[in-house]
Design an enzyme around this catalytic site. Structure first.
Site, mmCIF file in Angstrom:
data_model
loop_
_atom_site.group_PDB
_atom_site.id
_atom_site.type_symbol
_atom_site.label_atom_id
_atom_site.label_comp_id
_atom_site.label_asym_id
_atom_site.label_seq_id
_atom_site.Cartn_x
_atom_site.Cartn_y
_atom_site.Cartn_z
ATOM 1 N N ASN A 100 0.828 -1.200 0.000
ATOM 2 C CA ASN A 100 0.000 0.000 0.000
ATOM 3 C C ASN A 100 0.871 1.262 0.000
ATOM 4 O O ASN A 100 2.100 1.167 -0.136
ATOM 5 C CB ASN A 100 -0.963 -0.006 1.199
ATOM 6 N N CYS A 101 0.256 2.421 0.161
ATOM 7 C CA CYS A 101 0.995 3.682 0.077
ATOM 8 C C CYS A 101 2.058 3.793 1.165
ATOM 9 O O CYS A 101 3.095 4.437 0.975
ATOM 10 C CB CYS A 101 0.032 4.867 0.149
#
Length: 231
Positions: free
Chosen positions: A161-162
């Site tokens: 994810n980010c």
């Protein structure tokens, strides 16, 4: 190396649970959700290579400041799987595109303005440096790493994810304390025998209401069994 089908299934289930637990965050948009909320930020206070953080109700979104009002960040976007037209995909990602992108596991590491990245929220700078207690790389190297990773990528709420993106760029180690925290909470739930009982009741209720079919019977048996074995 061959992937374990059971691990793949459990991973997918965990991701969907995390998405559902934070659905309120993503579904709070209005009819004008495609437009970024106006916000003013002092971009002169940011330095190239800084990690920018946008706290939300349940999650925090992360990006790397590249300078000149540009932020590199990972964004799920289902539109990437439907078209290669950059005139469409480069527009600010709406909540609907984001949700479907999470489910479809497709994303891109893209560049947006600071305001579009923040989407009207307050921005914290390099807060991960203190919370992770790791030594950061030089800012220029952080920015260069982010620029090299620009483009389409697979997405996973738990594994890519980010936060994984920025921690790799900043600390040379891809980690996500947010995902780790969710997994710890899930472990507590799984170890509680009441969860097995509750899931069994829900499964039985679904069979009674929807009838005896594969899409109701299999989950009704499989989920309580997995919880029982895991506990």
């Amino acid at each position: 190396m061959m992937k374990n089908p059971m691990l793949e299934a459990v991973s997918l289930l965990l991701e969907k649970l995390l998405l559902i637990s934070n659905f309120k965050l993503f579904s709070s948009g209005t009819q004008g959700e495609d437009k970024a909320r106006t916000s003013l930020h002092d971009i002169n206070s940011f330095h190239r290579g800084d990690v920018l953080e946008v706290p939300r109700t349940h999650l925090t979104h992360y990006g790397i400041y590249l300078g000149d009002n540009r932020v590199a960040h990972m964004m799920p976007d289902v539109l990437l799987a439907l078209t290669s037209d950059k005139r469409l995909t480069q527009k600010v990602v709406s909540n609907k595109r984001l949700i479907l992108g999470v489910i479809g596991r497709v994303a891109s590491i893209r560049v947006d303005t600071v305001d579009d990245f923040a989407y009207g929220a307050k921005i914290l700078v390099n807060h991960l440096d203190k919370s992770l207690k790791k030594k950061a790389l030089l800012n220029e190297e952080v920015a260069c790493r982010a620029e090299k990773l620009l483009g389409i990528t697979t997405y996973s709420l738990l594994w890519n994810n980010c936060e994984h993106f920025v921690t790799y760029c900043r600390f040379d180690t891809a980690v996500s304390p947010q995902a780790d925290k969710f997994c710890e909470i899930l472990k507590i739930i799984i170890r509680d025998e009441r969860s097995v009982f509750a899931s069994a009741l829900l499964g039985l209720a679904s069979i009674i209401c929807l009838g005896l079919a594969s899409y109701t019977t299999l989950p009704a048996i499989f989920i309580p069994f997995c919880l029982w074995m895991a506990g």
